[in-house]
Scaffold this motif. Structure first.
Motif, PDB file in Angstrom:
ATOM      1  N   PRO A  50     -32.488 -88.403  69.030  1.00  0.00           N
ATOM      2  CA  PRO A  50     -31.754 -87.581  68.067  1.00  0.00           C
ATOM      3  C   PRO A  50     -31.385 -88.398  66.833  1.00  0.00           C
ATOM      4  O   PRO A  50     -31.366 -89.626  66.866  1.00  0.00           O
ATOM      5  CB  PRO A  50     -30.493 -87.176  68.839  1.00  0.00           C
ATOM      6  N   SER A  51     -31.085 -87.710  65.772  1.00  0.00           N
ATOM      7  CA  SER A  51     -30.549 -88.378  64.586  1.00  0.00           C
ATOM      8  C   SER A  51     -29.163 -88.890  64.940  1.00  0.00           C
ATOM      9  O   SER A  51     -28.481 -88.351  65.809  1.00  0.00           O
ATOM     10  CB  SER A  51     -30.441 -87.399  63.419  1.00  0.00           C
ATOM     11  N   LYS A  52     -28.728 -89.921  64.236  1.00  0.00           N
ATOM     12  CA  LYS A  52     -27.384 -90.452  64.447  1.00  0.00           C
ATOM     13  C   LYS A  52     -26.368 -89.356  64.156  1.00  0.00           C
ATOM     14  O   LYS A  52     -26.592 -88.509  63.297  1.00  0.00           O
ATOM     15  CB  LYS A  52     -27.120 -91.625  63.506  1.00  0.00           C
ATOM     16  N   PRO A  53     -25.220 -89.398  64.838  1.00  0.00           N
ATOM     17  CA  PRO A  53     -24.181 -88.413  64.545  1.00  0.00           C
ATOM     18  C   PRO A  53     -23.679 -88.551  63.101  1.00  0.00           C
ATOM     19  O   PRO A  53     -23.657 -89.648  62.543  1.00  0.00           O
ATOM     20  CB  PRO A  53     -23.060 -88.757  65.529  1.00  0.00           C
ATOM     21  N   VAL A  54     -23.280 -87.436  62.527  1.00  0.00           N
ATOM     22  CA  VAL A  54     -22.689 -87.406  61.184  1.00  0.00           C
ATOM     23  C   VAL A  54     -21.361 -86.662  61.291  1.00  0.00           C
ATOM     24  O   VAL A  54     -21.298 -85.574  61.871  1.00  0.00           O
ATOM     25  CB  VAL A  54     -23.623 -86.699  60.176  1.00  0.00           C
ATOM     26  N   ASN A  55     -20.313 -87.248  60.742  1.00  0.00           N
ATOM     27  CA  ASN A  55     -18.986 -86.642  60.801  1.00  0.00           C
ATOM     28  C   ASN A  55     -18.905 -85.481  59.822  1.00  0.00           C
ATOM     29  O   ASN A  55     -19.254 -85.620  58.657  1.00  0.00           O
ATOM     30  CB  ASN A  55     -17.922 -87.695  60.469  1.00  0.00           C
ATOM     31  N   ILE A  56     -18.454 -84.314  60.306  1.00  0.00           N
ATOM     32  CA  ILE A  56     -18.317 -83.158  59.417  1.00  0.00           C
ATOM     33  C   ILE A  56     -16.868 -82.701  59.267  1.00  0.00           C
ATOM     34  O   ILE A  56     -16.567 -81.924  58.386  1.00  0.00           O
ATOM     35  CB  ILE A  56     -19.224 -81.986  59.851  1.00  0.00           C
ATOM     36  N   SER A  57     -15.981 -83.180  60.154  1.00  0.00           N
ATOM     37  CA  SER A  57     -14.543 -83.009  59.921  1.00  0.00           C
ATOM     38  C   SER A  57     -13.859 -84.225  60.540  1.00  0.00           C
ATOM     39  O   SER A  57     -14.185 -84.615  61.655  1.00  0.00           O
ATOM     40  CB  SER A  57     -14.013 -81.693  60.493  1.00  0.00           C
ATOM     41  N   PRO A  58     -12.957 -84.820  59.796  1.00  0.00           N
ATOM     42  CA  PRO A  58     -12.441 -86.123  60.205  1.00  0.00           C
ATOM     43  C   PRO A  58     -11.618 -86.089  61.491  1.00  0.00           C
ATOM     44  O   PRO A  58     -11.067 -85.066  61.881  1.00  0.00           O
ATOM     45  CB  PRO A  58     -11.575 -86.566  59.027  1.00  0.00           C
ATOM     46  N   THR A  59     -11.584 -87.268  62.110  1.00  0.00           N
ATOM     47  CA  THR A  59     -10.739 -87.481  63.277  1.00  0.00           C
ATOM     48  C   THR A  59      -9.280 -87.372  62.857  1.00  0.00           C
ATOM     49  O   THR A  59      -8.967 -87.497  61.680  1.00  0.00           O
ATOM     50  CB  THR A  59     -11.054 -88.862  63.886  1.00  0.00           C
ATOM     51  N   GLN A  60      -8.410 -87.118  63.802  1.00  0.00           N
ATOM     52  CA  GLN A  60      -6.980 -87.009  63.522  1.00  0.00           C
ATOM     53  C   GLN A  60      -6.213 -87.777  64.582  1.00  0.00           C
ATOM     54  O   GLN A  60      -6.699 -87.965  65.697  1.00  0.00           O
ATOM     55  CB  GLN A  60      -6.537 -85.550  63.550  1.00  0.00           C
ATOM     56  N   SER A  61      -5.021 -88.212  64.216  1.00  0.00           N
ATOM     57  CA  SER A  61      -4.148 -88.814  65.216  1.00  0.00           C
ATOM     58  C   SER A  61      -2.870 -87.991  65.288  1.00  0.00           C
ATOM     59  O   SER A  61      -2.497 -87.318  64.326  1.00  0.00           O
ATOM     60  CB  SER A  61      -3.842 -90.273  64.881  1.00  0.00           C
ATOM     61  N   SER A  62      -2.234 -88.041  66.450  1.00  0.00           N
ATOM     62  CA  SER A  62      -0.976 -87.319  66.620  1.00  0.00           C
ATOM     63  C   SER A  62      -0.042 -88.159  67.469  1.00  0.00           C
ATOM     64  O   SER A  62      -0.471 -89.072  68.171  1.00  0.00           O
ATOM     65  CB  SER A  62      -1.218 -85.961  67.266  1.00  0.00           C
ATOM     66  N   GLY A  63       1.209 -87.845  67.405  1.00  0.00           N
ATOM     67  CA  GLY A  63       2.226 -88.541  68.168  1.00  0.00           C
ATOM     68  C   GLY A  63       3.383 -88.899  67.254  1.00  0.00           C
ATOM     69  O   GLY A  63       3.264 -88.848  66.023  1.00  0.00           O
ATOM     70  N   GLU A  64       4.497 -89.242  67.846  1.00  0.00           N
ATOM     71  CA  GLU A  64       5.682 -89.609  67.075  1.00  0.00           C
ATOM     72  C   GLU A  64       5.544 -91.046  66.587  1.00  0.00           C
ATOM     73  O   GLU A  64       5.273 -91.950  67.373  1.00  0.00           O
ATOM     74  CB  GLU A  64       6.930 -89.471  67.950  1.00  0.00           C
ATOM     75  N   ALA A  65       5.718 -91.259  65.289  1.00  0.00           N
ATOM     76  CA  ALA A  65       5.576 -92.586  64.679  1.00  0.00           C
ATOM     77  C   ALA A  65       6.867 -93.376  64.876  1.00  0.00           C
ATOM     78  O   ALA A  65       7.644 -93.608  63.950  1.00  0.00           O
ATOM     79  CB  ALA A  65       5.213 -92.457  63.202  1.00  0.00           C
TER      80      ALA A  65
END
Length: 173
Positions: A50-65
């Motif tokens: 397969p072709s390499k993966p391409v990001n189409i919506s960014p990763t996110q982080s969650s949790g209390e800082a």
């Protein structure tokens, strides 16, 4: 057990998702004024990946800082069906800039410590499949990390006479 590919009749062909995991051959027939040759068949290609993966919506982080709490990464959306992911957390300034890798933070979750107070964090996600590694995808920085809420180890004390009109004093616990 090769089968013809519908509409693949030219000198070039671009493999598609259905071709992944298989090999391809080309059959060629030469024609001149005397007629048509017997079909000649090529050797098979290497297995189609397969072709390499391409990001189409960014990763996110969650949790209390807040120190002692955990920030968790949530996968972005990727093309080409990733089979695994890698993570790298970065510690940034309050504006989410001037980031440096947190060397021990390479898991999907990160527990905030005292060295994170007053800073932001972000995670970099890389997706992997049979075609290789994607370009890194950056999450937005977290809110500025604050210290954990204080908790009492010993209770406060009251000193002085418990008499109307007399001053009592509190000593911190």
């Amino acid at each position: 057990s090769c089968l013809p590919i519908e509409h693949a009749i030219g000198q070039t062909y671009t493999p598609v998702a259905k071709d992944v995991g298989g090999t391809l051959k080309v059959q060629e027939t030469a024609i001149n004024v005397e007629g048509e040759s017997e079909p000649a068949l090529s050797e098979p290609t290497a297995m189609v990946v397969p072709s390499k993966p391409v990001n189409i919506s960014p990763t996110q982080s969650s949790g209390e800082a807040r120190t002692g709490q955990i920030l968790s990464e949530h996968h972005g959306s990727w093309t080409n069906e990733p089979t695994e992911y890698t993570y790298q957390w970065e510690r940034c300034d309050k504006q989410g800039e001037n980031c440096v890798f947190v060397s021990e933070a390479t898991q999907q979750a990160y527990k905030l410590g005292s060295s994170d107070v007053g800073r932001t964090l972000r995670v970099i996600e890389t997706a992997i499949n049979g075609g290789g590694e994607s370009a890194p995808a950056l999450a937005l920085p977290s809110p500025v990390v604050v210290p954990e809420v204080p908790s009492s180890v010993t209770p406060p004390t009251v000193t002085g006479p418990a008499i109307q009109g007399k001053v009592l004093s509190e000593s911190h616990g």
